[in-house]
Design a protein around this motif. Structure first.
Motif, PDB file in Angstrom:
ATOM      1  N   VAL A  29       0.895  -1.167   0.163  1.00  0.00           N
ATOM      2  CA  VAL A  29       0.000  -0.196   0.166  1.00  0.00           C
ATOM      3  C   VAL A  29       0.829   1.304  -0.086  1.00  0.00           C
ATOM      4  O   VAL A  29       1.988   1.072   0.241  1.00  0.00           O
ATOM      5  CB  VAL A  29      -0.975   0.071   1.105  1.00  0.00           C
ATOM      6  CG1 VAL A  29      -1.879  -1.330   1.170  1.00  0.00           C
ATOM      7  CG2 VAL A  29      -0.135   0.208   2.539  1.00  0.00           C
ATOM      8  N   GLU A  30       0.342   2.284  -0.395  1.00  0.00           N
ATOM      9  CA  GLU A  30       1.125   3.632  -0.232  1.00  0.00           C
ATOM     10  C   GLU A  30       0.112   4.557   0.881  1.00  0.00           C
ATOM     11  O   GLU A  30      -1.184   4.560   0.771  1.00  0.00           O
ATOM     12  CB  GLU A  30       1.276   4.323  -1.812  1.00  0.00           C
ATOM     13  CG  GLU A  30       2.163   3.514  -2.546  1.00  0.00           C
ATOM     14  CD  GLU A  30       2.278   3.794  -3.960  1.00  0.00           C
ATOM     15  OE1 GLU A  30       2.932   4.890  -4.230  1.00  0.00           O
ATOM     16  OE2 GLU A  30       1.339   3.395  -4.651  1.00  0.00           O
ATOM     17  N   PRO A  32       0.197   8.321   0.303  1.00  0.00           N
ATOM     18  CA  PRO A  32       0.525   9.449  -0.394  1.00  0.00           C
ATOM     19  C   PRO A  32       1.044  10.701   0.273  1.00  0.00           C
ATOM     20  O   PRO A  32       1.682  11.503  -0.148  1.00  0.00           O
ATOM     21  CB  PRO A  32      -0.227   9.552  -1.831  1.00  0.00           C
ATOM     22  CG  PRO A  32      -1.599   8.835  -1.055  1.00  0.00           C
ATOM     23  CD  PRO A  32      -1.103   7.867  -0.281  1.00  0.00           C
ATOM     24  N   ARG A 111      -4.622   9.698   3.740  1.00  0.00           N
ATOM     25  CA  ARG A 111      -5.202   8.662   2.517  1.00  0.00           C
ATOM     26  C   ARG A 111      -4.304   7.462   2.282  1.00  0.00           C
ATOM     27  O   ARG A 111      -3.222   7.422   2.288  1.00  0.00           O
ATOM     28  CB  ARG A 111      -5.161   9.412   1.176  1.00  0.00           C
ATOM     29  CG  ARG A 111      -6.064  10.817   1.442  1.00  0.00           C
ATOM     30  CD  ARG A 111      -5.949  11.582  -0.119  1.00  0.00           C
ATOM     31  NE  ARG A 111      -4.639  11.998  -0.176  1.00  0.00           N
ATOM     32  CZ  ARG A 111      -4.022  12.248  -1.438  1.00  0.00           C
ATOM     33  NH1 ARG A 111      -4.739  12.108  -2.354  1.00  0.00           N
ATOM     34  NH2 ARG A 111      -2.948  12.625  -1.776  1.00  0.00           N
ATOM     35  N   ARG A 113      -3.677   4.262  -0.679  1.00  0.00           N
ATOM     36  CA  ARG A 113      -3.616   4.082  -2.080  1.00  0.00           C
ATOM     37  C   ARG A 113      -3.357   2.506  -1.990  1.00  0.00           C
ATOM     38  O   ARG A 113      -2.460   2.165  -1.630  1.00  0.00           O
ATOM     39  CB  ARG A 113      -2.803   4.776  -2.886  1.00  0.00           C
ATOM     40  CG  ARG A 113      -2.781   4.434  -4.423  1.00  0.00           C
ATOM     41  CD  ARG A 113      -1.713   5.055  -5.283  1.00  0.00           C
ATOM     42  NE  ARG A 113      -2.060   6.560  -5.400  1.00  0.00           N
ATOM     43  CZ  ARG A 113      -0.936   7.360  -5.076  1.00  0.00           C
ATOM     44  NH1 ARG A 113       0.194   6.985  -4.883  1.00  0.00           N
ATOM     45  NH2 ARG A 113      -1.245   8.661  -5.353  1.00  0.00           N
ATOM     46  N   GLY A 116      -4.265   1.668  -7.381  1.00  0.00           N
ATOM     47  CA  GLY A 116      -4.707   2.682  -7.941  1.00  0.00           C
ATOM     48  C   GLY A 116      -5.885   3.414  -7.376  1.00  0.00           C
ATOM     49  O   GLY A 116      -6.060   4.625  -7.658  1.00  0.00           O
ATOM     50  N   ARG A 117      -6.409   2.841  -6.240  1.00  0.00           N
ATOM     51  CA  ARG A 117      -7.614   3.312  -5.619  1.00  0.00           C
ATOM     52  C   ARG A 117      -7.009   4.269  -4.353  1.00  0.00           C
ATOM     53  O   ARG A 117      -6.146   3.775  -3.596  1.00  0.00           O
ATOM     54  CB  ARG A 117      -8.752   2.459  -5.254  1.00  0.00           C
ATOM     55  CG  ARG A 117      -9.312   1.784  -6.408  1.00  0.00           C
ATOM     56  CD  ARG A 117     -10.553   0.908  -5.973  1.00  0.00           C
ATOM     57  NE  ARG A 117     -10.740   0.026  -6.975  1.00  0.00           N
ATOM     58  CZ  ARG A 117     -11.735  -0.984  -6.929  1.00  0.00           C
ATOM     59  NH1 ARG A 117     -12.386  -1.014  -5.972  1.00  0.00           N
ATOM     60  NH2 ARG A 117     -12.090  -1.716  -8.013  1.00  0.00           N
ATOM     61  N   ILE A 118      -7.585   5.400  -4.133  1.00  0.00           N
ATOM     62  CA  ILE A 118      -7.295   6.320  -2.752  1.00  0.00           C
ATOM     63  C   ILE A 118      -8.568   6.536  -2.024  1.00  0.00           C
ATOM     64  O   ILE A 118      -9.485   6.828  -2.733  1.00  0.00           O
ATOM     65  CB  ILE A 118      -6.725   7.452  -3.420  1.00  0.00           C
ATOM     66  CG1 ILE A 118      -5.464   7.181  -4.325  1.00  0.00           C
ATOM     67  CG2 ILE A 118      -6.387   8.302  -2.103  1.00  0.00           C
ATOM     68  CD1 ILE A 118      -4.764   8.420  -4.829  1.00  0.00           C
ATOM     69  N   TRP A 119      -8.470   6.210  -0.859  1.00  0.00           N
ATOM     70  CA  TRP A 119      -9.528   6.538   0.081  1.00  0.00           C
ATOM     71  C   TRP A 119      -9.078   7.061   1.436  1.00  0.00           C
ATOM     72  O   TRP A 119      -7.851   6.756   1.877  1.00  0.00           O
ATOM     73  CB  TRP A 119     -10.484   5.827   0.083  1.00  0.00           C
ATOM     74  CG  TRP A 119     -10.269   4.285   0.813  1.00  0.00           C
ATOM     75  CD1 TRP A 119     -10.164   3.898   2.124  1.00  0.00           C
ATOM     76  CD2 TRP A 119      -9.711   3.241   0.262  1.00  0.00           C
ATOM     77  NE1 TRP A 119      -9.652   2.564   2.406  1.00  0.00           N
ATOM     78  CE2 TRP A 119      -9.481   2.227   1.286  1.00  0.00           C
ATOM     79  CE3 TRP A 119      -9.328   2.999  -1.297  1.00  0.00           C
ATOM     80  CZ2 TRP A 119      -8.846   0.706   0.893  1.00  0.00           C
ATOM     81  CZ3 TRP A 119      -8.914   1.517  -1.484  1.00  0.00           C
ATOM     82  CH2 TRP A 119      -8.719   0.458  -0.345  1.00  0.00           C
TER      83      TRP A 119
END
Length: 163
Positions: A29-30, A32, A111, A113, A116-119
């Motif tokens: 995961v990231e 950001p 957040r 990521r 490619g999805r971020i929440w």
């Protein structure tokens, strides 16, 4: 594994964004807002809140609001890679660890990521020296967004190159 294997409709009417993301029991995961370095995270539905390995946690006040300074050590088994972070404190919570010990932890909002999805997620700051993963993602961060295949790993992508 496709969404249809997981039992979700793929009739073309449902938007891909509305399809839950299929993940394994551990994923890259990231965060950001905090670092560009990918973090190996354990998916833990037994935990309500997510946690990150943080050192040198210092509370302070800015314009009367609570803030926190801390260091992230995002790379497993590497304490040389350090990321200095400063964030507003979102909350302070009592957290019961897997061994039953209750501690008070600071909570920040950031957040996540994944594939490619971020929440947005809430993240507690904790020393995780003795844990196998630098980050734990709890069920609140996953709710209504993912399906978990506990028999598999890294369904959103394999380990990135040297970090």
């Amino acid at each position: 594994m496709s969404a249809s294997r997981a039992g979700w409709a793929t009739d073309g009417l449902a938007s891909a964004k509305k399809q839950p993301l299929l993940i394994g029991w551990r994923e890259w995961v990231e965060l950001p807002d905090l670092t560009a370095i990918p973090i190996k995270a354990k998916i833990d539905t037994g935990a309500r809140t997510s946690a990150i390995h943080a050192w040198k946690i210092q509370r302070f006040s800015d314009a009367g609001m609570p803030w926190v300074r801390f260091e992230l050590h995002p790379v497993q088994k590497d304490n040389r890679t350090r990321i200095a972070c400063t964030m507003p404190v979102h909350d302070e919570r009592e957290i019961r660890s897997s061994n039953g010990e209750v501690t008070v932890r600071l909570v920040v909002k950031t957040r996540l990521r994944m594939d490619g999805r971020i929440w947005p997620i809430e993240l507690t700051l904790a020393r995780r020296d003795q844990m196998g993963f630098r980050m734990l993602i709890g069920r609140t961060a996953l709710k209504r967004r993912v399906l978990i295949d506990p028999s598999d790993s890294y369904l959103t992508g394999r380990e990135p190159g040297p970090v």
